[in-house]
Scaffold this active site. Structure first.
Site, PDB file in Angstrom:
ATOM      1  CG  ASP A 107      -6.112 -26.767 -10.934  1.00 48.02           C
ATOM      2  OD1 ASP A 107      -5.117 -26.570 -10.232  1.00 48.02           O
ATOM      3  OD2 ASP A 107      -7.275 -26.779 -10.501  1.00 48.02           O
ATOM      4  CG  HIS A 124      -5.524 -30.181  -6.816  1.00 43.81           C
ATOM      5  ND1 HIS A 124      -5.409 -30.470  -8.158  1.00 43.81           N
ATOM      6  CD2 HIS A 124      -6.091 -28.946  -6.739  1.00 43.81           C
ATOM      7  CE1 HIS A 124      -5.906 -29.451  -8.845  1.00 43.81           C
ATOM      8  NE2 HIS A 124      -6.325 -28.520  -8.012  1.00 43.81           N
ATOM      9  CG  HIS A 146     -10.544 -27.211  -6.476  1.00 45.85           C
ATOM     10  ND1 HIS A 146     -11.058 -27.118  -7.751  1.00 45.85           N
ATOM     11  CD2 HIS A 146      -9.208 -27.008  -6.608  1.00 45.85           C
ATOM     12  CE1 HIS A 146     -10.072 -26.883  -8.597  1.00 45.85           C
ATOM     13  NE2 HIS A 146      -8.935 -26.804  -7.928  1.00 45.85           N
ATOM     14  CD  GLU A 147      -6.606 -25.967  -3.639  1.00 40.55           C
ATOM     15  OE1 GLU A 147      -5.607 -26.668  -3.868  1.00 40.55           O
ATOM     16  OE2 GLU A 147      -7.003 -25.067  -4.407  1.00 40.55           O
TER      17      GLU A 147
HETATM   18 ZN    ZN Z   1      -6.964 -26.576  -8.429  1.00 38.51          ZN
END
Ligand code: ZN
Length: 272
Positions: A157, A63, A59-60
């Site tokens: 987010d 980004h 997930h990171e």
């Molecule tokens: Zn996030």
């Protein structure tokens, strides 16, 4: 001396680190996972916990991948007991770019939810039940990550997405304040719920969100204040009967101003 974090690996040149508290709390998290999902075996809980943190790291990285393409520098990804953070030296302030960077994480989680479900079905069809259950769990966790992160509040987010949409209407500061306030209200509700249900992790997450929501607002507030302050200084030459030195900024002042700017830029390293 005990290190505060340990390097796991490098991805796209970004060091992925695991915080010491996560290593210490991993057995506890494993038991918590086992309890949540009604699976009694400790080892299975441990496998679930490890899988969850791989998904959090991905997930990171989602980004980070978009952020790097938008010209940002990602200095590290840290895995903590309450989730992950990608430490960015600057995040794009253009609403469209901010939206894309913020949405990339939940988009990865949504894809992982579908992928885990699909592979889980495959294992189920092959009769490999434990792996199928593990992947169903990871699918559910990723779906939860996707939904939880889209809540319109900081530091999730959704808070950044919300701010990107509201900035053209309210301005960056007011939009940040609104998202931070929603974050604080939700963290108080979540914290009380966690306390009544004896859910230690939920209480920890609530405290973190409350704290982080305020920090986000303070950072933007300071940024705007410092910008305002420089504007005031620059507009000194329209003062009534200005002193001669206010007509031009002397070189020594300019150097000092640049230093102060660099100091603030350094201070407001954003966390995503
Ligand atoms: Zn996030």
């Amino acid at each position: 001396m005990i290190k505060r974090s340990y390097l796991l690996t490098h991805v796209m040149g970004i060091p992925v680190r695991v915080h010491i508290t996560l290593i210490i709390l991993l057995p506890f998290l494993a038991m918590q996972f086992a309890r949540w999902f009604g699976v009694a075996r400790f080892f299975f809980g441990l496998l679930c916990a490890a899988g969850v943190f791989v998904c959090v790291a991905l997930h990171e990285l989602g980004h980070s991948w978009v952020a790097i393409r938008k010209g940002c520098r990602v200095s590290e990804i840290m895995l903590l007991p309450i989730g992950g953070v990608a430490k960015m030296n600057n995040i794009p302030s253009r609403p469209k770019d901010e939206f894309l960077v913020a949405f990339a994480g939940p988009a990865v989680s949504a894809l992982l939810a579908l992928l885990c479900r699909f592979i889980g079905e495959l294992f189920a069809a092959l009769g490999i039940v434990p792996l199928a259950v593990l992947l169903y769990i990871l699918s559910a966790v990723n779906l939860a990550l996707f939904l939880f992160n889209l809540l319109p509040s900081f530091p999730m987010d959704g808070g950044r997405i919300f701010r990107a949409f509201m900035t053209p209407r309210l301005g960056r500061l007011k939009a940040t304040a609104l998202a931070a306030r929603i974050g604080r209200i939700m963290s108080v509700i979540g914290g009380i719920f966690g306390l009544f249900h004896g859910d230690f992790i939920l209480v920890l997450i609530a405290i973190f969100i409350y704290q982080a929501a305020g920090a986000e607002y303070r950072a933007v507030y300071m940024q705007q204040m410092s910008q305002g302050w420089f504007t005031v200084e620059q507009s000194a030459d329209v003062d009534v009967s200005p002193p001669p030195y206010a007509r031009k900024v002397p070189p020594v002042w300019k150097g000092w101003r640049n230093k102060t700017n660099a100091f603030f830029n350094d201070l407001f390293k954003n966390w995503q």
